[in-house]
Structures are given as C-alpha cells and as structure tokens.
Design a protein around this motif. Structure first.
Motif, PDB file in Angstrom:
ATOM      1  N   ALA A 102       0.827  -1.211   0.000  1.00 53.02           N
ATOM      2  CA  ALA A 102       0.000   0.000   0.000  1.00 53.02           C
ATOM      3  C   ALA A 102       0.859   1.258   0.000  1.00 53.02           C
ATOM      4  CB  ALA A 102      -0.926  -0.012   1.214  1.00 53.02           C
ATOM      5  N   LEU A 103       1.946   1.232   0.761  1.00 54.90           N
ATOM      6  CA  LEU A 103       2.853   2.381   0.803  1.00 54.90           C
ATOM      7  C   LEU A 103       3.464   2.639  -0.569  1.00 54.90           C
ATOM      8  CD1 LEU A 103       4.494   4.576   2.233  1.00 54.90           C
ATOM      9  CD2 LEU A 103       6.132   2.798   2.926  1.00 54.90           C
ATOM     10  N   VAL A 104       3.898   1.584  -1.238  1.00 52.38           N
ATOM     11  CA  VAL A 104       4.486   1.739  -2.567  1.00 52.38           C
ATOM     12  C   VAL A 104       3.426   2.192  -3.572  1.00 52.38           C
ATOM     13  CG1 VAL A 104       5.576   0.501  -4.474  1.00 52.38           C
ATOM     14  CG2 VAL A 104       6.320   0.072  -2.127  1.00 52.38           C
ATOM     15  N   ALA A 105       2.217   1.599  -3.486  1.00 49.05           N
ATOM     16  CA  ALA A 105       1.149   1.959  -4.417  1.00 49.05           C
ATOM     17  C   ALA A 105       0.790   3.434  -4.312  1.00 49.05           C
ATOM     18  CB  ALA A 105      -0.081   1.090  -4.160  1.00 49.05           C
ATOM     19  N   ILE A 106       0.587   3.923  -3.083  1.00 47.63           N
ATOM     20  CA  ILE A 106       0.179   5.314  -2.887  1.00 47.63           C
ATOM     21  C   ILE A 106       1.369   6.262  -2.975  1.00 47.63           C
ATOM     22  CG2 ILE A 106      -0.784   6.949  -1.231  1.00 47.63           C
ATOM     23  CD1 ILE A 106      -2.875   5.163  -2.492  1.00 47.63           C
ATOM     24  N   GLY A 107       2.452   5.928  -2.285  1.00 47.77           N
ATOM     25  CA  GLY A 107       3.595   6.833  -2.241  1.00 47.77           C
ATOM     26  C   GLY A 107       4.351   6.917  -3.552  1.00 47.77           C
ATOM     27  N   LEU A 108       4.692   5.753  -4.118  1.00 51.25           N
ATOM     28  CA  LEU A 108       5.498   5.722  -5.343  1.00 51.25           C
ATOM     29  C   LEU A 108       4.634   5.755  -6.593  1.00 51.25           C
ATOM     30  CD1 LEU A 108       8.359   5.454  -6.508  1.00 51.25           C
ATOM     31  CD2 LEU A 108       8.105   2.975  -6.380  1.00 51.25           C
ATOM     32  N   GLY A 109       3.496   5.067  -6.551  1.00 53.48           N
ATOM     33  CA  GLY A 109       2.666   4.970  -7.739  1.00 53.48           C
ATOM     34  C   GLY A 109       1.751   6.155  -7.979  1.00 53.48           C
ATOM     35  N   LYS A 110       1.465   6.933  -6.922  1.00 59.65           N
ATOM     36  CA  LYS A 110       0.475   7.998  -7.081  1.00 59.65           C
ATOM     37  C   LYS A 110       0.950   9.354  -6.564  1.00 59.65           C
ATOM     38  CE  LYS A 110      -4.305   9.115  -5.749  1.00 59.65           C
ATOM     39  NZ  LYS A 110      -5.484   8.672  -4.995  1.00 59.65           N
ATOM     40  N   MET A 111       1.247   9.457  -5.277  1.00 57.58           N
ATOM     41  CA  MET A 111       1.472  10.765  -4.665  1.00 57.58           C
ATOM     42  C   MET A 111       2.772  11.415  -5.088  1.00 57.58           C
ATOM     43  SD  MET A 111      -1.345  11.082  -3.166  1.00 57.58           S
ATOM     44  CE  MET A 111      -1.139  12.578  -2.187  1.00 57.58           C
ATOM     45  N   CYS A 112       3.792  10.619  -5.441  1.00 62.21           N
ATOM     46  CA  CYS A 112       5.055  11.240  -5.850  1.00 62.21           C
ATOM     47  C   CYS A 112       4.916  11.975  -7.179  1.00 62.21           C
ATOM     48  CB  CYS A 112       6.181  10.212  -5.906  1.00 62.21           C
ATOM     49  SG  CYS A 112       6.125   9.113  -7.332  1.00 62.21           S
TER      50      CYS A 112
END
Length: 333
Positions: A102-112
């Motif tokens: 979830a951290l990678v999905a939201i942090g790396l995949g979306k919010m960055c």
C-alpha cells in the motif's frame, strides 16, 4: 480567418464527477469482494481491509505532512487503489507485506507524481509488482478455495496458469487434462486442489457483472476490456490450433488476472489513452504482451507487467491519436 464564438451563460452541465465515477467502480467491485469473502473467508477479509485502510492512511499522511495540502480521501480513489491492490494479492499474504504494498502503491505509484490525475502508472499494479519482485515466494503461494477459517496456514496449490506453463515447458499435452473446464473457471469452482490465484481472480463471472454495471452506467467504454480480451482470445486460438500444448482460448481468458486487469486495471482513466482509437492500440498491446509473458516469460501471469508497460506508452499514444480540435480546419494535402 474563422472565429469560434462562445455564447453567454447559462451553459449545459453534465452530472459526471470524479467522486461519482470512483464510487461507481467501487459498486462494480462489490460482487467480486463478496465472492472472495465466500471463497477465502477470513484471509480475504484481512488482506482487503488492511489494504484499503493502509492506502487511505498513506494518502492522508503524504498529502498532509509531505505535500502540505488538504487530503482528498472522500473522492474514493484511495479506496479503489486499496481494493484493487487487495484483489491482486493472495489471501494468505501477511499484513505487514500488504502495508508495504500500500505504501508503494500510494507513495510511489500515485502521490510522488502529485496525486490523483497526475500518475503515469496504475498505483495498485505498482504496489502489486513491487511485492511480486520483492517477495516472490509469498506472492506465488495460492490458497485453495474453501478454506474460509484459515489465513496464514492455508493449504496452497498450483493455479491453472502454472499448469498451462508446465504443458508448454514439457511439451506434454496430457498436463492440460488437469485443468478445470470453462464453466468451473467462470464460476471459480477449481477443484482438484487447485489454487485460485489472487483474491480477485477467483470468479470471472462477478468481474463480468462489474463490467456490465460500468458499461450500463457509462463509467467506462467497451474499447479497452473488449479489445484486450479479443486480442488474447485470437492469439490463444492461433497458438492452440498451431500446437495443442497451448490451452484453448476460453480457458486462457478465464484464467489468472486477465479479466480483473482488463476490466478494472487497464481502464483507469489517468493511465489509459483518451481517444477510442488510442484505447484500442493500447489494449492490443496489453493483450499481445500478456500472451508473450504468459507463454515465454519467467512468470505464468503477465497481465500486470503488460499494463505497466503500456501505461508508459500512453502519453505517446495520446500524442499520436489526438482528436481534431473543435472548429479546426483540415490541413490541405
């Protein structure tokens, strides 16, 4: 030189909104969630709930403390990412791995990239592929359907895709006799100790119900899901006719994450092309890459990687398939 004249208000407004479409997708996913709880029980509930809560928390925290802006959890996008990530995981995956995904999905995949509407890749697939590369053993242990009271210690088994892969590698067509028939694959009735794959792969019928709902509500168009499925069907049929070690096309399209990916992942508004022509080009690419990876790659499944690769081509496809601007005169030849 002709001029475009815009009249004064009032203007006609549509009733479409980000929130309406997002929650429409969530409604379309409900049948798949319910059947997953029936087939996998507590494991499916733990994985999917953990994924949704973690995605919502990380989006809130990143928006508030790193981007210093008001969180937008109410638009439903974080919930969809959490549901889709959960459906792309085995039902026995430990919670701490789900949280990392979830951290990678939201942090790396979306919010960055700046948040909703600016990401290049589908966030749920980014999280799933990260977990697959980082924890391959845990991500390829597939619980057998029916163990509703088991979680981490659930009995696992081979999936239909792994059986297809074995037939190709050994050249033994008798291996394919172990596969469930097409009706069983449609309903998720694997039998014979087969693992069902990820949570969202268990029942193709509920995914098709979700597709019908989204087409009815005009949340998506037919171009992407139908083009992907048709491409995989035609390629699988040609391979099957050329050599019987390749499974028949109905079994191929009903196995693995093809339906989940074609209906709910590849159709993401942000990461897919805008025009019908571009969507068909994008979808044919996904279908071809899926066939190549499934049959000749290292992994039995190739849908997630195919979508990620074609996500990267979306800006190029959009540039190539630009619609003519309203009022634009055709160029003289």
């Amino acid at each position: 030189m002709s001029k475009l004249i815009v009249s004064l208000s009032p203007h006609a407004h549509g009733d479409e909104s980000v929130e309406k479409n997002m929650y429409g997708v969530i409604i379309a996913l409900i049948p798949t969630l319910l059947i997953s709880f029936l087939y996998f029980g507590i494991g499916s509930f733990i994985v999917c709930t953990s994924s949704v809560l973690a995605c919502m928390f990380f989006e809130w925290a990143i928006a508030k403390y790193m981007l210093h802006r008001k969180p937008t959890l109410t638009d439903g996008s974080a919930i969809i990412t959490g549901i889709l990530l959960g459906l792309n995981l085995p039902s026995n995956l430990p919670v701490w791995m789900v949280i990392i995904g979830a951290l990678v999905a939201i942090g790396l995949g979306k919010m960055c990239y700046g948040g909703l509407g600016q990401n290049l890749f589908n966030p749920a697939i980014v999280g799933r592929c990260f977990l697959l590369v980082s924890f391959p053993a845990a991500m390829t242990s597939w619980p057998v359907i029916g163990q509703t009271d088991s979680y981490i210690d659930a009995e696992t088994g081979a999936t239909p895709l792994s059986v297809m892969k074995t037939a190709i590698q050994t050249g033994d067509t008798s291996v394919l006799e172990r596969l469930p028939d097409s009706l069983d694959l449609l309903l998720g009735n694997m039998g014979n100790g087969f693992g069902a794959g990820t949570i969202g792969e268990a029942c193709a019928l509920t995914l098709l119900l979700g597709l019908a709902f989204m087409l009815w509500k005009k949340i998506i168009t037919w171009h992407i899901p139908v083009s992907i499925i048709a491409t995989v069907f035609v390629c699988s049929l040609l391979l099957h006719l050329a050599n019987p070690i390749y499974a028949n096309p109905i079994q191929v399209i009903l196995s693995g994450g093809l339906m989940l990916g074609a209906i709910f992942m590849a159709t993401d508004y942000v990461t897919s092309p805008m025009t019908p022509q571009g969507q068909i080009i994008y979808s044919v690419g996904i279908g071809l890459l899926t066939i190549v990876i499934r049959n000749w790659g290292s992994y039995p499944e190739g849908m997630s990687f195919a979508i990620l690769i074609m996500n990267a081509f979306t800006p190029l496809i959009n540039n190539y398939c630009k619609p003519r601007r309203f009022g634009e005169q055709p160029q003289a030849k």
